[in-house]
Design an enzyme around this catalytic site. Structure first.
Site, PDB file in Angstrom:
ATOM      1  N   GLU A 109      -0.973  -8.777   4.882  1.00 12.99           N
ATOM      2  CA  GLU A 109      -0.848  -8.960   6.339  1.00 12.99           C
ATOM      3  C   GLU A 109      -2.214  -9.011   7.012  1.00 12.99           C
ATOM      4  OE1 GLU A 109      -0.579  -6.189   4.796  1.00 12.99           O
ATOM      5  OE2 GLU A 109      -1.126  -4.459   6.031  1.00 12.99           O
ATOM      6  N   CYS A 151       0.840  -1.201   0.000  1.00 15.73           N
ATOM      7  CA  CYS A 151       0.000   0.000   0.000  1.00 15.73           C
ATOM      8  C   CYS A 151       0.878   1.256   0.000  1.00 15.73           C
ATOM      9  CB  CYS A 151      -0.977  -0.065   1.177  1.00 15.73           C
ATOM     10  SG  CYS A 151      -2.383   1.033   1.003  1.00 15.73           S
ATOM     11  N   HIS A 210      -3.501  -5.756   1.000  1.00 14.63           N
ATOM     12  CA  HIS A 210      -2.843  -5.971   2.287  1.00 14.63           C
ATOM     13  C   HIS A 210      -2.753  -7.460   2.631  1.00 14.63           C
ATOM     14  CE1 HIS A 210      -2.556  -1.808   3.824  1.00 14.63           C
ATOM     15  NE2 HIS A 210      -3.576  -1.588   3.015  1.00 14.63           N
TER      16      HIS A 210
END
Lengths: 93, 217
Positions: B196, B86, B194
């Protein structure tokens, strides 16, 4: 050391869509201002720089514009440069 | 194996990356403040999401000058694995480690939703755990994720297999449906989604795990 005033106008390249500009253009119609056919939003950066002469000042601000103030992948920039007369306060006034 | 996670003023996904790597996968992480220069002992570096330095001027424009990034550029040049998520992807383009730029979403909205992506892992070492043309789900959360580059650069990257992640349904107007890019040597990956946030079963979806786990293989 002479001081110079620079104004760098950063604009999105014509080929890059400007959705914020489009939204603002739509709002101008809602305000009742008709006939706005194109609206693009950029940035104006004003700065003062000390340099031995105008050519040096221009070269420094050009480097700054190309490497920091604008991203040449998506943006163009234009530079206006003028010497600040001795004894005037310039931007800091 | 330790992963360095860079922390800029304004980063807000650094701890999420730490949790995904260390908490979910058991890969030790070390946080790197933006003024640090010591990458000794790190085998990979992650630039996390957020709003580095307030994203003043342009996303990633100020972060590019952070002292830690001089070391990250050298680390990448030595073949070290670098991941930009990002805001981290935006920083990688500003740094010139990946071509192009990311700018405001075509529909202006901040988009925050699960997104289907097609993976073309090619030589990207971060994606070695995914199958060719596999479709995965990762969340996106960005207002300025519209990837832009000139048509010739895009064509060159497509030919070279560097467009490793594409949106199934383009959410932001990116050219070529680009969601993630890898450099030509396969060690630097930038992506808007994302991974994660898709590593802990409690938050839904595990498709991000293999990306971090690739470092162990």
């Amino acid at each position: 050391m002479p001081r110079f005033h620079a104004r760098v106008l950063v604009s999105l390249r014509p080929s890059v869509l400007d959705p914020a500009g489009e939204a603002t253009r739509a709002a101008s119609n809602r305000l009742g201002v008709s006939g706005v056919s194109r609206l693009r939003i950029g940035k104006a950066v004003e700065l003062e720089i000390e340099a031995p002469d105008a050519d040096t000042a221009r070269a420094r601000v050009e480097l700054l514009s190309d490497r920091l103030l604008a991203n040449p992948v998506i943006e163009n920039w234009e530079l206006e440069l003028s010497e600040i007369a001795t004894g005037t306060a310039g931007l800091s006034a | 194996m330790t992963i360095g996670v860079v922390v800029f003023p304004g980063s807000n996904c650094d701890r999420d990356v730490g949790w995904a790597a260390e908490g979910c996968l058991g890969i030790p992480t070390r946080f790197l403040w933006h003024e640090e220069r010591d990458l000794a002992g790190l085998e990979a570096v992650v630039l996390p999401g957020g709003f580095s330095y307030g994203d003043y001027l342009r996303c990633g424009a100020i972060a590019r000058f952070a002292p830690v990034l001089e070391e990250v550029v050298a680390f990448a040049a030595r073949g070290g694995p670098v991941l930009g998520i990002c805001n981290g992807f935006q920083i990688l383009t500003e740094l010139g480690l990946l071509p192009g730029a990311l700018t405001r979403n075509s529909r202006l909205h901040f988009v925050c939703e699960p997104t289907a992506l097609t993976v073309r892992p090619g030589e990207c070492r971060w994606l070695s755990g995914y199958d060719e043309a596999e479709v995965i789900q990762l969340p996106i959360a960005h207002g300025e994720g519209r990837y832009q580059c000139d048509p010739a650069s895009l064509e060159a990257m497509e030919q070279a297999g560097q467009v490793v992640l594409r949106y199934e349904a383009n959410p932001n107007g990116s050219v070529g449906d680009v969601a993630g890019l890898c450099n030509s040597t396969g060690n630097v990956l930038g992506l808007m989604p994302h991974p994660e946030r898709a590593c802990d079963p409690r938050t839904g979806g595990l498709d991000g795990q293999r990306l971090f786990a690739s470092l162990l293989g």
